[in-house]
Design a protein around this motif. Sequence first.
Motif, PDB file in Angstrom:
ATOM      1  N   GLU A 160      40.901  35.122  66.336  1.00 53.42           N
ATOM      2  CA  GLU A 160      41.074  34.949  64.899  1.00 53.42           C
ATOM      3  C   GLU A 160      40.190  33.799  64.424  1.00 53.42           C
ATOM      4  OE1 GLU A 160      42.564  36.966  63.048  1.00 53.42           O
ATOM      5  OE2 GLU A 160      44.121  37.976  64.220  1.00 53.42           O
ATOM      6  N   PHE A 161      39.662  33.920  63.195  1.00 50.03           N
ATOM      7  CA  PHE A 161      38.665  32.984  62.683  1.00 50.03           C
ATOM      8  C   PHE A 161      39.281  31.754  62.021  1.00 50.03           C
ATOM      9  CE2 PHE A 161      36.252  36.959  62.725  1.00 50.03           C
ATOM     10  CZ  PHE A 161      35.051  36.536  63.286  1.00 50.03           C
ATOM     11  N   PHE A 162      38.669  30.610  62.309  1.00 46.77           N
ATOM     12  CA  PHE A 162      38.932  29.369  61.598  1.00 46.77           C
ATOM     13  C   PHE A 162      37.569  28.869  61.123  1.00 46.77           C
ATOM     14  CE2 PHE A 162      42.579  30.035  64.187  1.00 46.77           C
ATOM     15  CZ  PHE A 162      43.644  29.513  63.484  1.00 46.77           C
ATOM     16  N   ASP A 176      48.404  21.258  66.592  1.00 49.26           N
ATOM     17  CA  ASP A 176      49.441  22.143  66.060  1.00 49.26           C
ATOM     18  C   ASP A 176      49.789  23.237  67.067  1.00 49.26           C
ATOM     19  OD1 ASP A 176      49.630  20.744  63.701  1.00 49.26           O
ATOM     20  OD2 ASP A 176      48.290  22.074  62.577  1.00 49.26           O
ATOM     21  N   LEU A 177      48.775  23.777  67.731  1.00 50.93           N
ATOM     22  CA  LEU A 177      49.021  24.820  68.729  1.00 50.93           C
ATOM     23  C   LEU A 177      49.874  24.294  69.872  1.00 50.93           C
ATOM     24  CD1 LEU A 177      45.465  26.457  68.935  1.00 50.93           C
ATOM     25  CD2 LEU A 177      47.498  27.414  67.839  1.00 50.93           C
ATOM     26  N   VAL A 183      50.431  28.335  62.777  1.00 51.85           N
ATOM     27  CA  VAL A 183      49.012  28.164  62.438  1.00 51.85           C
ATOM     28  C   VAL A 183      48.513  29.447  61.786  1.00 51.85           C
ATOM     29  CG1 VAL A 183      46.705  27.836  63.377  1.00 51.85           C
ATOM     30  CG2 VAL A 183      48.606  26.506  64.290  1.00 51.85           C
ATOM     31  N   GLN A 184      47.886  29.308  60.639  1.00 51.96           N
ATOM     32  CA  GLN A 184      47.373  30.458  59.907  1.00 51.96           C
ATOM     33  C   GLN A 184      45.845  30.448  59.942  1.00 51.96           C
ATOM     34  OE1 GLN A 184      49.389  32.786  58.341  1.00 51.96           O
ATOM     35  NE2 GLN A 184      47.563  34.034  57.959  1.00 51.96           N
ATOM     36  N   PRO A 185      45.224  31.491  60.465  1.00 55.82           N
ATOM     37  CA  PRO A 185      43.757  31.547  60.457  1.00 55.82           C
ATOM     38  C   PRO A 185      43.210  31.581  59.032  1.00 55.82           C
ATOM     39  CG  PRO A 185      44.685  33.187  61.945  1.00 55.82           C
ATOM     40  CD  PRO A 185      45.818  32.652  61.131  1.00 55.82           C
ATOM     41  N   ARG A 190      48.743  35.666  60.985  1.00 58.86           N
ATOM     42  CA  ARG A 190      49.103  34.430  61.682  1.00 58.86           C
ATOM     43  C   ARG A 190      48.976  34.636  63.196  1.00 58.86           C
ATOM     44  NH1 ARG A 190      53.391  37.041  59.764  1.00 58.86           N
ATOM     45  NH2 ARG A 190      55.247  37.391  61.048  1.00 58.86           N
ATOM     46  N   LEU A 191      48.723  33.551  63.869  1.00 57.98           N
ATOM     47  CA  LEU A 191      48.405  33.628  65.294  1.00 57.98           C
ATOM     48  C   LEU A 191      49.583  34.123  66.129  1.00 57.98           C
ATOM     49  CD1 LEU A 191      46.346  30.416  66.106  1.00 57.98           C
ATOM     50  CD2 LEU A 191      45.549  32.778  66.055  1.00 57.98           C
TER      51      LEU A 191
END
Length: 289
Positions: A160-162, A176-177, A183-185, A190-191
């Motif tokens: 997923e992109f950040f 956060d992970l 965590v929202q990309p 959401r992851l």
Amino acid sequence: MTTSSSERGVSLGMPELPAPAYPDDVRARLEADAREVIARYPDSRSALLPLLHLVQSEEGHVTRTGMRFCADMLGLTTAEVTAVATFYTMYRRGPSGDYQVGVCTNTLCAVMGGDAIFETLQEHLGVGNGETTDDGKVTLEHIECNAACDYAPVVMVNWEFFDNQTPASAQRLVDDLRAGRPVQPTRGARLCTFKETARILAGFPDERPGAVEESGGAGPASLVGLRLAKGEAAPARVVHPRGGPAEEPREAVHEPSPAEHLSSHDAPLETSASDPAHPAGPTAEEEGE
């Protein structure tokens, strides 16, 4: 990538050491899922890629047991399965974290700060490329281009992109992970964990409530060229690279029609064959005739 002695034996035709077997209940569950996947393809061996994702979703990486399972289900040799599993980088060959954090260090992301992000995360997490934190949460790696250059520098977590990351934002992301915070990309749902992601890639639906609706599509920057081509977007403003005042939108430029402006395939070309001032000489074959 190094290979074990047993893997080298498979490729050389030597006897293979037996792989540990899945427990009966796990094997039965995986067989049911595998048959569902295989039924989608006219040729069973075409199901190998999703089956590798399926066994990866079970243990978090592709084990010898998983490759043996794929071979049994598809009527392939373990050498054929191993050749595929070792070719594609999305298949892990050893235990890894719940979150695969990949930092793009190809040209554009690198010059926009990708190298600095990667170095910062290595120091912050205390791991090197391809290594996993002690808590088993994060595996860090540098990755090849993932076609999101318009949002450079890009970090990916479980694919997923950040977008538009900085060393500070990437550091907050991995914190956060590891802390278990949601965590929202930038784009996408959401992851979920790497195992859950692998099951989705195997072709099974994401059953989390609302996840499908969150998935979305390409970002606006990726689509602006298409919108311009369709006449749906105004011409872009020109922004000074140092953050100065933006120029006013430019007037639309008339785009000549094909009849007004021939392409390079249609327009006459000034070549040695068509330019009398620069005639082409005889070819070697012609001279020999």
